[in-house]
Design a protein around this motif. Structure first.
Motif, mmCIF file in Angstrom:
data_model
loop_
_atom_site.group_PDB
_atom_site.id
_atom_site.type_symbol
_atom_site.label_atom_id
_atom_site.label_comp_id
_atom_site.label_asym_id
_atom_site.label_seq_id
_atom_site.Cartn_x
_atom_site.Cartn_y
_atom_site.Cartn_z
ATOM 1 N N ALA A 1 -42.363 134.251 19.527
ATOM 2 C CA ALA A 1 -42.994 133.243 20.382
ATOM 3 C C ALA A 1 -42.204 131.938 20.365
ATOM 4 N N LEU A 2 -41.729 131.529 19.196
ATOM 5 C CA LEU A 2 -40.945 130.294 19.110
ATOM 6 C C LEU A 2 -39.627 130.416 19.862
ATOM 7 N N LEU A 3 -38.991 131.566 19.783
ATOM 8 C CA LEU A 3 -37.744 131.775 20.520
ATOM 9 C C LEU A 3 -37.975 131.752 22.025
ATOM 10 N N VAL A 4 -39.044 132.370 22.488
ATOM 11 C CA VAL A 4 -39.344 132.371 23.919
ATOM 12 C C VAL A 4 -39.628 130.952 24.397
ATOM 13 N N LEU A 5 -40.417 130.182 23.631
ATOM 14 C CA LEU A 5 -40.699 128.807 24.019
ATOM 15 C C LEU A 5 -39.435 127.952 23.994
ATOM 16 N N GLY A 6 -38.572 128.178 23.022
ATOM 17 C CA GLY A 6 -37.315 127.441 22.963
ATOM 18 C C GLY A 6 -36.432 127.735 24.163
ATOM 19 N N LEU A 7 -36.332 128.996 24.540
ATOM 20 C CA LEU A 7 -35.543 129.354 25.726
ATOM 21 C C LEU A 7 -36.150 128.769 26.994
ATOM 22 N N PHE A 8 -37.476 128.759 27.063
ATOM 23 C CA PHE A 8 -38.152 128.183 28.226
ATOM 24 C C PHE A 8 -37.807 126.699 28.350
ATOM 25 N N ASN A 9 -37.879 125.966 27.246
ATOM 26 C CA ASN A 9 -37.544 124.537 27.280
ATOM 27 C C ASN A 9 -36.062 124.310 27.564
ATOM 28 N N LEU A 10 -35.207 125.177 27.095
ATOM 29 C CA LEU A 10 -33.783 125.040 27.316
ATOM 30 C C LEU A 10 -33.443 125.148 28.797
ATOM 31 N N LYS B 1 -33.569 105.260 47.947
ATOM 32 C CA LYS B 1 -34.393 106.471 47.887
ATOM 33 C C LYS B 1 -35.456 106.230 46.825
ATOM 34 N N ALA B 2 -36.642 106.753 47.065
ATOM 35 C CA ALA B 2 -37.726 106.598 46.093
ATOM 36 C C ALA B 2 -38.285 107.972 45.755
ATOM 37 N N ALA B 3 -38.675 108.139 44.509
ATOM 38 C CA ALA B 3 -39.247 109.412 44.053
ATOM 39 C C ALA B 3 -40.319 109.096 43.008
ATOM 40 N N PRO B 4 -41.279 109.993 42.849
ATOM 41 C CA PRO B 4 -42.286 109.755 41.814
ATOM 42 C C PRO B 4 -41.641 109.830 40.429
ATOM 43 N N PRO B 5 -42.228 109.166 39.445
ATOM 44 C CA PRO B 5 -41.642 109.206 38.096
ATOM 45 C C PRO B 5 -41.584 110.627 37.566
ATOM 46 N N GLU B 6 -40.511 110.919 36.837
ATOM 47 C CA GLU B 6 -40.362 112.254 36.255
ATOM 48 C C GLU B 6 -41.368 112.420 35.129
ATOM 49 N N GLU B 7 -41.990 113.574 35.101
ATOM 50 C CA GLU B 7 -42.881 113.876 33.993
ATOM 51 C C GLU B 7 -42.040 114.481 32.885
ATOM 52 N N GLU B 8 -42.252 113.977 31.692
ATOM 53 C CA GLU B 8 -41.499 114.511 30.573
ATOM 54 C C GLU B 8 -42.049 115.879 30.210
ATOM 55 N N ALA B 9 -41.169 116.794 29.898
ATOM 56 C CA ALA B 9 -41.590 118.125 29.483
ATOM 57 C C ALA B 9 -42.196 118.030 28.092
ATOM 58 N N PRO B 10 -43.268 118.763 27.864
ATOM 59 C CA PRO B 10 -43.866 118.708 26.537
ATOM 60 C C PRO B 10 -42.923 119.298 25.490
ATOM 61 N N SER B 11 -42.946 118.713 24.333
ATOM 62 C CA SER B 11 -42.080 119.200 23.261
ATOM 63 C C SER B 11 -42.645 120.492 22.688
ATOM 64 N N LEU B 12 -41.837 121.157 21.910
ATOM 65 C CA LEU B 12 -42.255 122.406 21.289
ATOM 66 C C LEU B 12 -43.438 122.166 20.352
ATOM 67 N N PHE B 13 -43.423 121.042 19.657
ATOM 68 C CA PHE B 13 -44.518 120.712 18.750
ATOM 69 C C PHE B 13 -45.821 120.490 19.520
ATOM 70 N N ALA B 14 -45.748 119.830 20.672
ATOM 71 C CA ALA B 14 -46.942 119.594 21.486
ATOM 72 C C ALA B 14 -47.500 120.912 22.028
ATOM 73 N N ILE B 15 -46.614 121.798 22.431
ATOM 74 C CA ILE B 15 -47.068 123.109 22.907
ATOM 75 C C ILE B 15 -47.749 123.866 21.780
#
Length: 161
Positions: free
Chosen positions: A15-24, A93-107
């Protein structure tokens, strides 16, 4: 370590490897290096007509100089910034603020209660499959029916004759 512990450890590692690859792969790094400017340097470059375009995302401004170099800066709330950019002929050009991806610890923190419940459920299901004396075996009686023949001990049994 017993088989159950090894199985749980294996699934946690997977599970940790899959989540790490997803974040990568979710947040690819940008290949173009950006120079981080102070806001005062950015406004001076705008006044000097050295800025070609600007992308405003929340308080972050990024874009390109007229010579093709990329830049990035953090802008305070400045009500005159847009007018200053327009007067200098900058493409805005204007764009909405980027949402930060949740960290592995938050997930992990979000999923920890569910994983704990699944782990307890698996533990109890495995215990129930075994014989008596384990969890959920409190309703099973171990008493044996003794017949007159089985429970009777005579002098011949203990005298060794």
């Amino acid at each position: 370590m017993n088989i159950f512990g090894r199985n749980i450890a294996l699934w946690i590692i997977i599970a940790l490897l899959v989540l790490g690859l997803f974040n990568l792969f979710r947040n690819p790094t940008e290949h173009e290096p950006k120079s981080v400017l102070a806001y005062s340097d950015f406004t001076a470059a705008v006044d000097g007509k050295q800025v070609r375009d600007a992308l405003i995302q929340g308080n972050t401004i990024s874009g390109h100089f007229t010579d093709g170099r990329a830049y990035s800066t953090y802008a305070p709330t400045d009500p005159g910034l847009i007018q200053q950019l327009r007067n200098s002929g900058v493409t805005i050009k204007a764009a909405p603020p980027e949402e930060e991806a949740p960290s592995l610890f938050a997930i992990f923190l979000n999923w920890a209660p569910m994983l704990l419940l699944i782990g307890v459920w698996v533990f109890f299901m495995r215990q129930m499959q075994g014989g008596g004396g384990k969890a959920m075996g409190f309703g099973k009686s171990r008493a044996r029916l003794l017949t007159e023949r089985q429970g009777r001990i005579t002098f011949d049994d203990v005298a060794g004759i």
